[in-house]
Design an enzyme around this catalytic site. Sequence first.
Site, PDB file in Angstrom:
ATOM      1  N   TYR A   1     -41.297 -24.978   2.774  1.00 21.93           N
ATOM      2  CA  TYR A   1     -40.523 -24.873   1.776  1.00 21.93           C
ATOM      3  C   TYR A   1     -39.298 -25.712   2.161  1.00 21.93           C
ATOM      4  CZ  TYR A   1     -43.179 -21.744  -1.355  1.00 21.93           C
ATOM      5  OH  TYR A   1     -44.085 -21.367  -2.179  1.00 21.93           O
TER       6      TYR A   1
ATOM      7  N   ASP B   1     -44.709 -27.924  -5.650  1.00 21.37           N
ATOM      8  CA  ASP B   1     -44.853 -27.522  -6.705  1.00 21.37           C
ATOM      9  C   ASP B   1     -43.825 -26.294  -7.069  1.00 21.37           C
ATOM     10  OD1 ASP B   1     -48.032 -25.979  -6.372  1.00 21.37           O
ATOM     11  OD2 ASP B   1     -46.073 -25.938  -5.386  1.00 21.37           O
TER      12      ASP B   1
ATOM     13  N   HIS C   1     -50.886 -24.137  -6.819  1.00 25.36           N
ATOM     14  CA  HIS C   1     -50.156 -22.973  -6.150  1.00 25.36           C
ATOM     15  C   HIS C   1     -50.901 -21.617  -6.321  1.00 25.36           C
ATOM     16  CE1 HIS C   1     -46.274 -22.318  -4.066  1.00 25.36           C
ATOM     17  NE2 HIS C   1     -46.268 -21.069  -4.013  1.00 25.36           N
TER      18      HIS C   1
HETATM   19  C1  LIG Z   1     -52.335 -16.010  -2.701  1.00 27.51           C
HETATM   20  C2  LIG Z   1     -51.041 -16.798  -2.236  1.00 27.51           C
HETATM   21  C3  LIG Z   1     -50.816 -18.092  -2.228  1.00 27.51           C
HETATM   22  C4  LIG Z   1     -49.542 -18.671  -2.083  1.00 27.51           C
HETATM   23  C5  LIG Z   1     -48.717 -17.808  -1.461  1.00 27.51           C
HETATM   24  C6  LIG Z   1     -48.846 -16.321  -1.254  1.00 27.51           C
HETATM   25  C7  LIG Z   1     -50.070 -15.918  -1.638  1.00 27.51           C
HETATM   26  C8  LIG Z   1     -50.096 -14.325  -1.599  1.00 27.51           C
HETATM   27  N1  LIG Z   1     -47.258 -18.623  -1.031  1.00 27.51           N
HETATM   28  S1  LIG Z   1     -46.112 -18.018  -1.843  1.00 27.51           S
HETATM   29  O1  LIG Z   1     -45.838 -16.481  -1.737  1.00 27.51           O
HETATM   30  O2  LIG Z   1     -44.947 -18.473  -1.871  1.00 27.51           O
HETATM   31  O3  LIG Z   1     -46.501 -18.147  -3.374  1.00 27.51           O
HETATM   32  C9  LIG Z   1     -47.283 -19.803  -0.700  1.00 27.51           C
HETATM   33  C10 LIG Z   1     -46.336 -20.287  -0.034  1.00 27.51           C
HETATM   34  O4  LIG Z   1     -45.625 -19.472   0.824  1.00 27.51           O
HETATM   35  N2  LIG Z   1     -46.317 -21.709   0.095  1.00 27.51           N
HETATM   36  C11 LIG Z   1     -47.260 -22.466  -0.514  1.00 27.51           C
HETATM   37  O5  LIG Z   1     -47.101 -23.740  -0.420  1.00 27.51           O
HETATM   38  N3  LIG Z   1     -48.289 -21.927  -1.068  1.00 27.51           N
HETATM   39  C12 LIG Z   1     -48.449 -20.626  -1.240  1.00 27.51           C
HETATM   40  N4  LIG Z   1     -49.501 -19.910  -2.094  1.00 27.51           N
HETATM   41  C13 LIG Z   1     -50.532 -20.954  -2.549  1.00 27.51           C
HETATM   42  C14 LIG Z   1     -51.534 -21.139  -1.624  1.00 27.51           C
HETATM   43  O6  LIG Z   1     -51.039 -21.987  -0.517  1.00 27.51           O
HETATM   44  C15 LIG Z   1     -52.721 -21.925  -2.480  1.00 27.51           C
HETATM   45  O7  LIG Z   1     -52.236 -22.887  -3.202  1.00 27.51           O
HETATM   46  C16 LIG Z   1     -53.674 -20.901  -3.197  1.00 27.51           C
HETATM   47  O8  LIG Z   1     -53.631 -19.717  -2.751  1.00 27.51           O
HETATM   48  C17 LIG Z   1     -54.825 -21.319  -3.537  1.00 27.51           C
HETATM   49  O9  LIG Z   1     -55.435 -20.557  -4.640  1.00 27.51           O
HETATM   50  P1  LIG Z   1     -56.532 -19.302  -4.046  1.00 27.51           P
HETATM   51  O10 LIG Z   1     -55.776 -18.478  -3.478  1.00 27.51           O
HETATM   52  O11 LIG Z   1     -57.099 -19.147  -5.195  1.00 27.51           O
HETATM   53  O12 LIG Z   1     -57.568 -19.910  -2.885  1.00 27.51           O
END
Ligand SMILES: Cc1cc2c(cc1C)[n+](S(=O)(=O)[O-])c1c(=O)[nH]c(=O)nc-1n2C[C@H](O)[C@H](O)[C@H](O)COP(=O)(O)O
Length: 491
Positions: free
Chosen positions: A236, A264, A353
Amino acid sequence: MPLTGEEIAKHNSRESCWVIVHGKAYDVTEFLPEHPGGPKIILKYAGKDATEEYEPIHPPDTLDKYLDKSKHLGVVDMKTVEKEEKEESPEEIERQQRIERMPILEQCYNLMDFEAVARGVMKKTAWAYYSSGADDEITMRENHTAFHKIWFRPRILVDVEKVDFTTTMLGTKVDIPFYVTATALGKLGNPEGEVVLTRAAKKHNVVQMIPTLASCSFDEIMDAAEGDQVQWMQLYVNKDREITKKIVQHAEKRGCKGLFITVDAPQLGRREKDMRSKFTDTGSNVQAGSTTDNSQGAARAISTFIDPGLSWKDIPWFQSITKMPIILKGVQRVEDVIRAIESGVQGVVLSNHGGRQLDFARSGIEVLAEVMPVLRERGWENRIEIFVDGGVRRATDIIKALCLGAKGVGIGRPFLYAMSAYGQPGVDRAMQLLKDEMEMNMRLIGCSNVDQLNPTLVDTRGLNMHTTSVPSDTLGMSVYDPLVSPKEKAK
Ligand SMILES: Cc1cc2c(cc1C)[n+](S(=O)(=O)[O-])c1c(=O)[nH]c(=O)nc-1n2C[C@H](O)[C@H](O)[C@H](O)COP(=O)(O)O
């Protein structure tokens, strides 16, 4: 002479705020207004032991990194600290009973089984954070159902006695075309956090993408890797580019083999289950003084540093500060894939995401079906590596993505759920189940290696039919009827 609990307890206000973390006392009075999660959550623990609340959200080196040494007050004699009598809520008692009754690991036969168990045994805040999607969670559900709109056209009478589904991703040979994608706050689900995923990734020879917002420190996760294990870094981008430059160059020095810049999330999405789970105390500064309520959930509380000003003009700067391959994570239309190729990056992740950002964004697999024909027309299909993530739950999903031209897929929640419910054995089993499914499905589709997977093996005519039915799955229902307790619902 160690400090006593009595002395600490006197500093329990906005004017003088001391907290205890891991047996040491810290004066956070001046830090209160700067805390990304807002002052309220710290004040809740002013004069007390904040370790339990602090642990899942902050990497261990946070206080050393961000709190001036003069505010580190020294060791506390924990025998003199009054233990907060926490009476167990009825919810917590029910959760403990579910843990006693939970299925044994061997009863999990697919990735959805882990989700079902995790929902029952995880702490409410942890489940809310991991399972939530943005707004009405339409895109989160679409991510998985999109795969159900793609049907196979299998070949027959092909010798598939030997099946090899190894491949390479960014030059790294892996056992199976998936990687563990970046998902934040691993310690919300398991006290060891992201290092559990590191060990499982090593065992199954797949790549782990290390999140910026990990609970473990970056170095802890890198140190947990063994031998020539390959890890990537998810970034990020910080408004302060000097901080970002330091993080990127440290990652490269530690041996990271890919920089995945998340594009995104100029602002983290509104994930209402996360907000409902009473992270009210950590209303972030983003909301400070605004009219909306401060219950922005963990996500908003930990992401105020992200730069919404990130743009294409930053790409040359990234190329000037690192030699790592640069991949843009969160690309959602073919025009931006073309721009990514023209800007000289090495790859993209077609992703929304996990449905946690813009609701009604299309699934990664649907975007892939849009992108590849356009690149093939230009002869650009091999100019960069294209990954997809979101809703991958079966090996057939992986095979569909590769048939359409992806190099591999990212998987998030299933490994979080497996880790939260069963620890590393859970993640091991989840990865092994995917390998077993992959071997069977490659045989049944009539391919003995991944190079044979191609668009003629799938029928995608139904892919862009979007039916956004009223949410029928339990996740959706819990968004719409939060006041009905599971017990009443079950009647
Ligand atoms: C489930 C989950 C996803 C997050 C995630 C945290 C969780 C609990 N976090 S978030 O807190 O900021 O949203 C990140 C993150 O740190 N950075 C990122 O690039 N994607 C983040 N993602 C998105 C992740 O990298 C994938 O794009 C997404 O999880 C794929 O979908 P599935 O969970 O259905 O496999």
